[in-house]
Design a protein around this motif. Structure first.
Motif, PDB file in Angstrom:
ATOM      1  N   THR A 201       0.857  -1.186   0.000  1.00  0.00           N
ATOM      2  CA  THR A 201       0.000   0.000   0.000  1.00  0.00           C
ATOM      3  C   THR A 201       0.894   1.237   0.000  1.00  0.00           C
ATOM      4  OG1 THR A 201      -0.107   0.014   2.414  1.00  0.00           O
ATOM      5  CG2 THR A 201      -1.859  -1.158   1.243  1.00  0.00           C
ATOM      6  N   SER A 202       0.325   2.359  -0.348  1.00  0.00           N
ATOM      7  CA  SER A 202       1.079   3.619  -0.321  1.00  0.00           C
ATOM      8  C   SER A 202       0.144   4.717   0.152  1.00  0.00           C
ATOM      9  CB  SER A 202       1.651   3.952  -1.693  1.00  0.00           C
ATOM     10  OG  SER A 202       0.617   4.084  -2.662  1.00  0.00           O
ATOM     11  N   ALA A 203       0.737   5.751   0.742  1.00  0.00           N
ATOM     12  CA  ALA A 203      -0.082   6.851   1.257  1.00  0.00           C
ATOM     13  C   ALA A 203       0.805   8.065   1.457  1.00  0.00           C
ATOM     14  CB  ALA A 203      -0.744   6.450   2.572  1.00  0.00           C
ATOM     15  N   ALA A 204       0.161   9.216   1.557  1.00  0.00           N
ATOM     16  CA  ALA A 204       0.866  10.455   1.867  1.00  0.00           C
ATOM     17  C   ALA A 204       1.106  10.528   3.368  1.00  0.00           C
ATOM     18  CB  ALA A 204       0.051  11.654   1.402  1.00  0.00           C
ATOM     19  N   GLY A 205       2.113  11.320   3.747  1.00  0.00           N
ATOM     20  CA  GLY A 205       2.409  11.485   5.159  1.00  0.00           C
ATOM     21  C   GLY A 205       3.272  10.359   5.696  1.00  0.00           C
ATOM     22  N   ALA A 206       3.351  10.264   7.009  1.00  0.00           N
ATOM     23  CA  ALA A 206       4.174   9.264   7.684  1.00  0.00           C
ATOM     24  C   ALA A 206       3.323   8.064   8.092  1.00  0.00           C
ATOM     25  CB  ALA A 206       4.846   9.882   8.907  1.00  0.00           C
ATOM     26  N   PRO A 207       3.922   6.876   8.151  1.00  0.00           N
ATOM     27  CA  PRO A 207       3.151   5.692   8.553  1.00  0.00           C
ATOM     28  C   PRO A 207       2.937   5.667  10.065  1.00  0.00           C
ATOM     29  CG  PRO A 207       5.439   5.082   8.194  1.00  0.00           C
ATOM     30  CD  PRO A 207       5.317   6.532   7.806  1.00  0.00           C
ATOM     31  N   ALA A 208       1.924   4.907  10.474  1.00  0.00           N
ATOM     32  CA  ALA A 208       1.706   4.631  11.895  1.00  0.00           C
ATOM     33  C   ALA A 208       2.436   3.331  12.229  1.00  0.00           C
ATOM     34  CB  ALA A 208       0.215   4.511  12.183  1.00  0.00           C
ATOM     35  N   ILE A 209       3.308   3.376  13.209  1.00  0.00           N
ATOM     36  CA  ILE A 209       4.099   2.201  13.573  1.00  0.00           C
ATOM     37  C   ILE A 209       3.437   1.506  14.754  1.00  0.00           C
ATOM     38  CG2 ILE A 209       6.361   1.359  14.266  1.00  0.00           C
ATOM     39  CD1 ILE A 209       6.458   2.686  11.565  1.00  0.00           C
ATOM     40  N   PRO A 210       2.960   0.268  14.601  1.00  0.00           N
ATOM     41  CA  PRO A 210       2.303  -0.417  15.725  1.00  0.00           C
ATOM     42  C   PRO A 210       3.333  -0.916  16.735  1.00  0.00           C
ATOM     43  CG  PRO A 210       2.456  -1.896  13.860  1.00  0.00           C
ATOM     44  CD  PRO A 210       2.998  -0.577  13.384  1.00  0.00           C
ATOM     45  N   ALA A 211       2.878  -1.190  17.940  1.00  0.00           N
ATOM     46  CA  ALA A 211       3.743  -1.786  18.956  1.00  0.00           C
ATOM     47  C   ALA A 211       3.932  -3.268  18.654  1.00  0.00           C
ATOM     48  CB  ALA A 211       3.132  -1.594  20.345  1.00  0.00           C
ATOM     49  N   VAL A 212       5.039  -3.825  19.167  1.00  0.00           N
ATOM     50  CA  VAL A 212       5.312  -5.247  19.008  1.00  0.00           C
ATOM     51  C   VAL A 212       5.903  -5.761  20.318  1.00  0.00           C
ATOM     52  CG1 VAL A 212       7.667  -4.918  18.132  1.00  0.00           C
ATOM     53  CG2 VAL A 212       6.386  -6.957  17.472  1.00  0.00           C
ATOM     54  N   SER A 213       5.656  -7.036  20.624  1.00  0.00           N
ATOM     55  CA  SER A 213       6.052  -7.589  21.918  1.00  0.00           C
ATOM     56  C   SER A 213       7.022  -8.755  21.747  1.00  0.00           C
ATOM     57  CB  SER A 213       4.819  -8.062  22.684  1.00  0.00           C
ATOM     58  OG  SER A 213       5.185  -8.722  23.883  1.00  0.00           O
ATOM     59  N   ILE A 214       7.901  -8.925  22.738  1.00  0.00           N
ATOM     60  CA  ILE A 214       8.781 -10.104  22.761  1.00  0.00           C
ATOM     61  C   ILE A 214       8.301 -11.116  23.803  1.00  0.00           C
ATOM     62  CG2 ILE A 214      10.774  -8.768  21.969  1.00  0.00           C
ATOM     63  CD1 ILE A 214      11.881  -8.978  24.852  1.00  0.00           C
ATOM     64  N   SER A 215       7.113 -10.903  24.383  1.00  0.00           N
ATOM     65  CA  SER A 215       6.614 -11.808  25.429  1.00  0.00           C
ATOM     66  C   SER A 215       6.215 -13.157  24.834  1.00  0.00           C
ATOM     67  CB  SER A 215       5.412 -11.179  26.145  1.00  0.00           C
ATOM     68  OG  SER A 215       5.808 -10.030  26.859  1.00  0.00           O
ATOM     69  N   PRO A 216       6.716 -14.253  25.384  1.00  0.00           N
ATOM     70  CA  PRO A 216       6.376 -15.588  24.875  1.00  0.00           C
ATOM     71  C   PRO A 216       4.932 -15.973  25.232  1.00  0.00           C
ATOM     72  CG  PRO A 216       8.455 -15.594  26.093  1.00  0.00           C
ATOM     73  CD  PRO A 216       7.759 -14.301  26.416  1.00  0.00           C
ATOM     74  N   PHE A 217       4.417 -17.000  24.539  1.00  0.00           N
ATOM     75  CA  PHE A 217       3.056 -17.488  24.802  1.00  0.00           C
ATOM     76  C   PHE A 217       2.985 -18.965  24.431  1.00  0.00           C
ATOM     77  CE2 PHE A 217       3.191 -15.397  20.646  1.00  0.00           C
ATOM     78  CZ  PHE A 217       2.728 -16.379  19.791  1.00  0.00           C
ATOM     79  N   PRO A 218       2.039 -19.695  24.997  1.00  0.00           N
ATOM     80  CA  PRO A 218       1.876 -21.109  24.621  1.00  0.00           C
ATOM     81  C   PRO A 218       1.625 -21.227  23.114  1.00  0.00           C
ATOM     82  CG  PRO A 218       0.607 -20.617  26.587  1.00  0.00           C
ATOM     83  CD  PRO A 218       1.084 -19.301  26.062  1.00  0.00           C
ATOM     84  N   ILE A 219       2.188 -22.255  22.500  1.00  0.00           N
ATOM     85  CA  ILE A 219       2.062 -22.427  21.049  1.00  0.00           C
ATOM     86  C   ILE A 219       0.575 -22.393  20.656  1.00  0.00           C
ATOM     87  CG2 ILE A 219       2.402 -24.034  19.132  1.00  0.00           C
ATOM     88  CD1 ILE A 219       4.946 -24.990  20.518  1.00  0.00           C
ATOM     89  N   GLY A 220       0.249 -21.534  19.688  1.00  0.00           N
ATOM     90  CA  GLY A 220      -1.115 -21.407  19.198  1.00  0.00           C
ATOM     91  C   GLY A 220      -1.992 -20.503  20.021  1.00  0.00           C
ATOM     92  N   GLN A 221      -1.450 -19.846  21.077  1.00  0.00           N
ATOM     93  CA  GLN A 221      -2.270 -18.983  21.931  1.00  0.00           C
ATOM     94  C   GLN A 221      -1.616 -17.598  22.074  1.00  0.00           C
ATOM     95  OE1 GLN A 221      -3.694 -20.944  25.613  1.00  0.00           O
ATOM     96  NE2 GLN A 221      -2.806 -22.843  24.809  1.00  0.00           N
TER      97      GLN A 221
END
Length: 359
Positions: A201-221
């Motif tokens: 995709t493309s757009a004018a202006g700056a992108p919104a950067i979402p947060a991301v986590s390094i917290s582990p979780f049970p496989i599939g959850q």
């Protein structure tokens, strides 16, 4: 004539008979023959008389002039890379890496490795189009880029990652019904290959950067993450990077690695951007994708050693105000490593600038 009385006169005696001839003396023996004279050595051959110089050949006639070479054919036009066009070139920059590594014994099942990184990411165009033969629908003609990603730990001056691969610009298809898309195919020396497909995709202006986590979780959850002690820098632990390796690492980076991108973006005056979002999940965001791992990573009946189960990445290619072409590149990537019943997020962040454009 008076006779002398004192001379007894004797009448003339008779003439004696002639004496027989003396016999021939014995012949004088002939001297022995002289030996034949020793022949004189042959006189040396006189130096040969040099042959007369050859008569010079008459000059050859001037050859016919060589015709000028035919002009080289014009280069084939480069394929239309579509949304990938702005990636072409060499990009350099910095970033951050967080990975939960499995541990065999020693009081823990994991080690949290943290790295402040430097990176070079190169893209060049694959000449010509890439045909895909179809059975259910007509053939496709794709365009693509080769890439090579190389990452080192800036604190330790040690290599971390090398990844060759390909990006593809894929036209829309009717069977399956999929809109125009992009795909990334990468090969990681640890023993994983992946295909991640998605949309641009493309757009004018700056992108919104979402947060991301390094917290582990049970496989599939993924909705049930857990925070481990290693995620808090205030906690002393032998199961996390320490000392010099932590230079430049902050708690904010562990809480949200994409905060590195948000901080970089805050200092840029962005006019427009192209977003490339791909996943190896075959249903997100569109059909297509997957991972493949070596036997060691896949493990056996007791589970995997460190199975790379999923790859998600987003690249933001930025054009700054006053520039005609893109000159900044941000990306965030998460790989889920499965071992001991848990999915452990491996997050890599890059903040890059265009060092040189290439065809």
């Amino acid at each position: 004539m008076d006779l002398d009385p004192n001379f007894s006169y004797q009448p003339n005696p008779p003439t004696p008979a002639p004496a027989p001839p003396a016999p021939d003396p014995a012949p004088t023996p002939s001297p022995p023959p002289m030996p034949p004279p020793t022949p004189a050595p042959p006189a040396p051959d006189p130096a040969p008389t040099p042959p007369p110089p050859p008569t010079p050949a008459p000059p050859a006639p001037d050859p016919a002039p060589t015709p000028p070479p035919a002009p080289a054919p014009p280069p084939a036009p480069l394929p239309d890379l579509g949304p990938l066009t702005s990636l072409v070139g060499v990009w350099n920059g910095t970033g951050f890496n967080a990975i939960w590594r499995p541990v065999n014994g020693g009081g823990s099942d994991r080690f949290l490795e943290l790295n402040v990184t430097s990176e070079t990411l190169e893209f060049d165009t694959i000449p010509g189009t890439i045909p895909n033969r179809g059975f259910l629908q007509g053939d496709l003609e794709m365009a693509g880029l080769r890439y090579l990603q190389q990452i080192t730990d800036s604190n330790l001056a040690a290599g971390l990652h090398a990844e060759p691969g390909v990006w593809l610009s894929v036209p829309a298809t009717t069977d399956p019904p999929v809109p125009a898309s992009v795909a990334r195919m990468g090969n990681v020396p640890h023993g994983t290959s992946f295909v991640a497909q998605g949309v641009a995709t493309s757009a004018a202006g700056a992108p919104a950067i979402p947060a991301v986590s390094i917290s582990p979780f049970p496989i599939g959850q993924p909705s049930a993450p857990s925070t481990f002690a290693e995620q808090e820098l205030a906690n002393e632990t032998p199961f996390r990077t320490s000392g010099t390796g932590l230079n430049g690492v902050t708690q904010a980076m562990l809480d949200n690695p994409n905060s590195v991108l948000a901080a970089a973006l805050a200092g840029l005056n962005v006019e427009s951007f192209v977003e490339l979002s791909v996943s190896s999940d075959a249903a997100v965001p569109i059909l297509g994708g997957g991972t493949a791992n070596t036997a060691f990573l896949m493990g056996g009946p007791d589970g995997p050693n460190a199975l790379a189960a999923r790859v998600d990445s987003t690249f933001w290619v930025l054009t700054l105000v006053g520039n005609e072409a893109a000159s900044s590149l941000l990306y965030s990537q998460t790989v889920l490593l499965n071992f001991n019943g848990i999915s452990w997020p491996h997050v890599t962040i890059g903040v890059l600038k265009l060092a040189s454009a290439a065809a």
